[in-house]
Scaffold this motif. Structure first.
Motif, mmCIF file in Angstrom:
data_model
loop_
_atom_site.group_PDB
_atom_site.id
_atom_site.type_symbol
_atom_site.label_atom_id
_atom_site.label_comp_id
_atom_site.label_asym_id
_atom_site.label_seq_id
_atom_site.Cartn_x
_atom_site.Cartn_y
_atom_site.Cartn_z
ATOM 1 N N MET A 29 0.845 -1.192 0.000
ATOM 2 C CA MET A 29 0.000 0.000 0.000
ATOM 3 C C MET A 29 0.881 1.243 0.000
ATOM 4 S SD MET A 29 -2.888 1.127 2.763
ATOM 5 C CE MET A 29 -3.758 2.678 2.604
ATOM 6 N N ALA A 30 0.635 2.151 -0.904
ATOM 7 C CA ALA A 30 1.453 3.355 -1.027
ATOM 8 C C ALA A 30 1.138 4.337 0.089
ATOM 9 C CB ALA A 30 1.204 4.010 -2.384
ATOM 10 N N LEU A 31 2.068 5.265 0.305
ATOM 11 C CA LEU A 31 1.850 6.315 1.288
ATOM 12 C C LEU A 31 0.673 7.187 0.851
ATOM 13 C CD1 LEU A 31 5.545 7.435 1.828
ATOM 14 C CD2 LEU A 31 4.118 6.225 3.487
ATOM 15 N N SER A 32 -0.112 7.623 1.824
ATOM 16 C CA SER A 32 -1.231 8.502 1.502
ATOM 17 C C SER A 32 -0.697 9.901 1.201
ATOM 18 C CB SER A 32 -2.212 8.565 2.670
ATOM 19 O OG SER A 32 -1.617 9.231 3.776
ATOM 20 N N GLU A 33 -1.524 10.727 0.567
ATOM 21 C CA GLU A 33 -1.112 12.095 0.250
ATOM 22 C C GLU A 33 -0.801 12.890 1.523
ATOM 23 O OE1 GLU A 33 -3.852 14.127 -2.214
ATOM 24 O OE2 GLU A 33 -3.741 12.692 -3.877
ATOM 25 N N SER A 34 -1.592 12.684 2.545
ATOM 26 C CA SER A 34 -1.367 13.418 3.799
ATOM 27 C C SER A 34 -0.049 12.980 4.448
ATOM 28 C CB SER A 34 -2.531 13.200 4.767
ATOM 29 O OG SER A 34 -2.649 11.835 5.126
ATOM 30 N N GLU A 35 0.262 11.681 4.375
ATOM 31 C CA GLU A 35 1.521 11.193 4.934
ATOM 32 C C GLU A 35 2.708 11.761 4.164
ATOM 33 O OE1 GLU A 35 0.253 6.833 6.788
ATOM 34 O OE2 GLU A 35 0.728 7.015 4.637
ATOM 35 N N GLU A 36 2.596 11.769 2.849
ATOM 36 C CA GLU A 36 3.679 12.337 2.046
ATOM 37 C C GLU A 36 3.872 13.819 2.370
ATOM 38 O OE1 GLU A 36 3.705 11.771 -2.102
ATOM 39 O OE2 GLU A 36 3.495 9.584 -2.024
ATOM 40 N N ARG A 37 2.762 14.520 2.544
ATOM 41 C CA ARG A 37 2.832 15.945 2.845
ATOM 42 C C ARG A 37 3.531 16.179 4.191
ATOM 43 N NH1 ARG A 37 -1.892 16.802 1.822
ATOM 44 N NH2 ARG A 37 -2.844 16.669 3.903
ATOM 45 N N ILE A 38 3.223 15.352 5.155
ATOM 46 C CA ILE A 38 3.835 15.469 6.486
ATOM 47 C C ILE A 38 5.338 15.200 6.411
ATOM 48 C CG2 ILE A 38 3.975 14.359 8.760
ATOM 49 C CD1 ILE A 38 0.918 13.879 8.528
ATOM 50 N N LEU A 39 5.707 14.180 5.651
ATOM 51 C CA LEU A 39 7.124 13.801 5.541
ATOM 52 C C LEU A 39 7.929 14.852 4.787
ATOM 53 C CD1 LEU A 39 6.626 10.020 4.731
ATOM 54 C CD2 LEU A 39 7.590 10.951 6.843
ATOM 55 N N ARG A 40 7.354 15.383 3.717
ATOM 56 C CA ARG A 40 8.074 16.369 2.896
ATOM 57 C C ARG A 40 8.291 17.692 3.640
ATOM 58 N NH1 ARG A 40 8.359 14.665 -2.400
ATOM 59 N NH2 ARG A 40 6.810 13.106 -3.075
ATOM 60 N N ALA A 41 7.414 17.979 4.586
ATOM 61 C CA ALA A 41 7.493 19.261 5.299
ATOM 62 C C ALA A 41 8.292 19.192 6.591
ATOM 63 C CB ALA A 41 6.082 19.768 5.609
ATOM 64 N N ALA A 42 8.611 17.981 7.042
ATOM 65 C CA ALA A 42 9.172 17.811 8.388
ATOM 66 C C ALA A 42 10.430 18.641 8.632
ATOM 67 C CB ALA A 42 9.469 16.328 8.631
ATOM 68 N N GLY A 43 11.392 18.598 7.714
ATOM 69 C CA GLY A 43 12.660 19.278 7.927
ATOM 70 C C GLY A 43 12.560 20.786 7.971
ATOM 71 N N SER B 114 9.221 6.113 3.090
ATOM 72 C CA SER B 114 9.046 7.092 4.165
ATOM 73 C C SER B 114 10.389 7.662 4.597
ATOM 74 C CB SER B 114 8.347 6.442 5.364
ATOM 75 O OG SER B 114 7.042 6.044 5.029
ATOM 76 N N ARG B 115 11.368 6.785 4.780
ATOM 77 C CA ARG B 115 12.704 7.243 5.197
ATOM 78 C C ARG B 115 13.301 8.195 4.161
ATOM 79 N NH1 ARG B 115 15.784 4.249 9.114
ATOM 80 N NH2 ARG B 115 17.654 4.828 7.939
ATOM 81 N N ALA B 116 13.109 7.849 2.895
ATOM 82 C CA ALA B 116 13.676 8.681 1.827
ATOM 83 C C ALA B 116 13.060 10.081 1.828
ATOM 84 C CB ALA B 116 13.459 8.005 0.477
ATOM 85 N N LEU B 117 11.719 10.141 1.942
ATOM 86 C CA LEU B 117 11.053 11.447 1.948
ATOM 87 C C LEU B 117 11.414 12.261 3.187
ATOM 88 C CD1 LEU B 117 7.470 10.539 0.665
ATOM 89 C CD2 LEU B 117 9.230 11.822 -0.542
ATOM 90 N N LEU B 118 11.446 11.596 4.338
ATOM 91 C CA LEU B 118 11.777 12.274 5.585
ATOM 92 C C LEU B 118 13.204 12.839 5.527
ATOM 93 C CD1 LEU B 118 11.074 12.994 8.529
ATOM 94 C CD2 LEU B 118 11.963 10.735 9.187
ATOM 95 N N THR B 119 14.115 12.002 5.077
ATOM 96 C CA THR B 119 15.521 12.426 5.009
ATOM 97 C C THR B 119 15.701 13.579 4.038
ATOM 98 O OG1 THR B 119 16.216 10.153 5.502
ATOM 99 C CG2 THR B 119 17.873 11.640 4.593
ATOM 100 N N GLN B 120 15.055 13.502 2.894
ATOM 101 C CA GLN B 120 15.185 14.559 1.891
ATOM 102 C C GLN B 120 14.714 15.900 2.417
ATOM 103 O OE1 GLN B 120 16.771 14.343 -1.027
ATOM 104 N NE2 GLN B 120 16.473 16.537 -1.204
#
Length: 369
Positions: A1-15, A41-47
């Protein structure tokens, strides 16, 4: 199951998000995933954190551990005058110059191409009774002439002069015959190839190509970088954090540089390894570890230290955060991600350092102007 849009948004904004809660939420999303989703998830969070990192290899430290160009030129002039433009270079003339102008040791070392520690080794080889160290030579070089009018100091400059002459005569620190095919001496350069005669020939100037070649083989600002290797990490991250805390009236303990300082902090606060900052200095609630890494290996090692500190802080009921920078973290994104996860997203860079003020442990201590 792919990441949801809201999860991606949270990960991309974290840094970039100043909210510690939002950062922690991004960590929670990542830790809840498995398999391919975990990797994504790790890749998006790290980026999201990588975009705020900057290299520091282009930064040349300032400080009083080295002379500025004017002071160096004055020291060189004293050396030239005292040796009559290098036409009278003997033990007596060199010792006299160093007694009158200790700073002349700097251009003398540069003629030989030696650091303080390297020259100290050469002196002890030439004079086994000498106990000079790199530190003592550095102190001598930075002192005034008045401090050297003693018999002990006369012996020191005499030992320096003797070793310098032995090296220039190729009687000391020679290249072993068995390795001459693969190595040559530091003196095998234009201005010292034929001893003091070569030095004299170069006093009126050298071609620009010669200067560039010296940079090519020796590195631009190499001596400065070596002299301030520990100071640089402090200046890039620790001093800006210290200034930020002081500007907002936040009390803190900052660990002194080196292993001794870390040991003192560890003993005082019961934390091992001793973190760079403990906030506040009385009844602490937060620890901060700052790490600059300009290569991947350093980033990996620093990440391990930060994780160890986080574990120690957790055991004491303290929160931990990291302040990092340098291109080395971009070479080890997995190490960076491990730091982000260990600190619950409380990982900051020089570009986002102001967001540390949003941590509740610090906000509670801020003194409003």
């Amino acid at each position: 199951m792919a990441l949801s849009e809201s999860e991606e948004r949270i990960l991309r904004a974290a840094g970039s998000d100043p909210s510690p809660v939002a950062r922690q939420q991004a960590v929670g999303v990542t830790l809840a995933k498995h398999g391919d989703e975990a990797e994504a998830s790790r890749a998006l969070l790290t980026q999201s954190y990588l975009t705020h990192l900057s290299p520091s290899f282009h930064l040349v430290p300032r400080g009083d551990s080295m002379f500025d160009e004017n002071a160096f030129t004055e020291a060189y002039s004293a050396l030239v005058t005292g040796t009559e433009n290098f036409t009278r270079v003997d033990a007596a003339s060199l010792a006299a110059v160093l007694l009158e102008c200790p700073a002349a040791l700097a251009p003398l070392r540069m003629i030989l191409g030696l650091t303080h520690n390297e020259l100290a080794v050469a002196i002890r080889l030439h004079d086994p009774d000498s106990n000079l160290t790199g530190g003592s030579l550095k102190n001598l070089e930075r002192s005034t002439a008045q401090e050297h009018r003693t018999a002990a100091r006369q012996r020191i400059v005499g030992s320096i002069a003797g070793a310098v002459l032995a090296m220039m005569n190729r009687d000391l620190l020679t290249v072993p015959p068995r390795v001459t095919t693969h190595f040559h001496s530091k003196l095998d350069k234009g201005d010292t190839l034929d001893g003091w005669r070569s030095v004299r020939e170069h006093t009126n100037g050298v071609p620009y190509s010669t200067l560039l070649f010296q940079r090519y083989v020796g590195g631009v600002w190499r001596q400065v970088q070596d002299a301030y290797s520990e100071v640089k990490g402090d200046a890039v991250l620790e001093i800006p954090l210290q200034d930020l805390l002081e500007a907002h009236g936040v009390p803190y303990h900052r660990t002194k540089r080196g292993a001794t300082g870390a040991a003192e902090t560890a003993a005082r606060f019961g934390l091992k390894p001793g973190p760079d900052f403990i906030i506040p200095d009385d009844s602490p609630t937060l620890v901060v570890e700052s790490k600059v890494a300009e290569d991947g290996g350093t980033a990996r090692d620093k990440a391990a230290r930060i994780r160890t500190l986080v574990t120690a802080a957790n055991e004491r009921g303290l929160r931990a955060c990291a302040l990092i920078d340098g291109k080395g973290w971009t070479e080890r994104p997995n190490a960076l991600c491990d730091v982000i996860l260990a600190t619950q997203g409380r990982t900051y860079t020089l570009a986002t350092i102001d967001q540390i003020l949003e941590l509740p442990e610090i906000r509670a201590l801020i003194v409003e102007a």
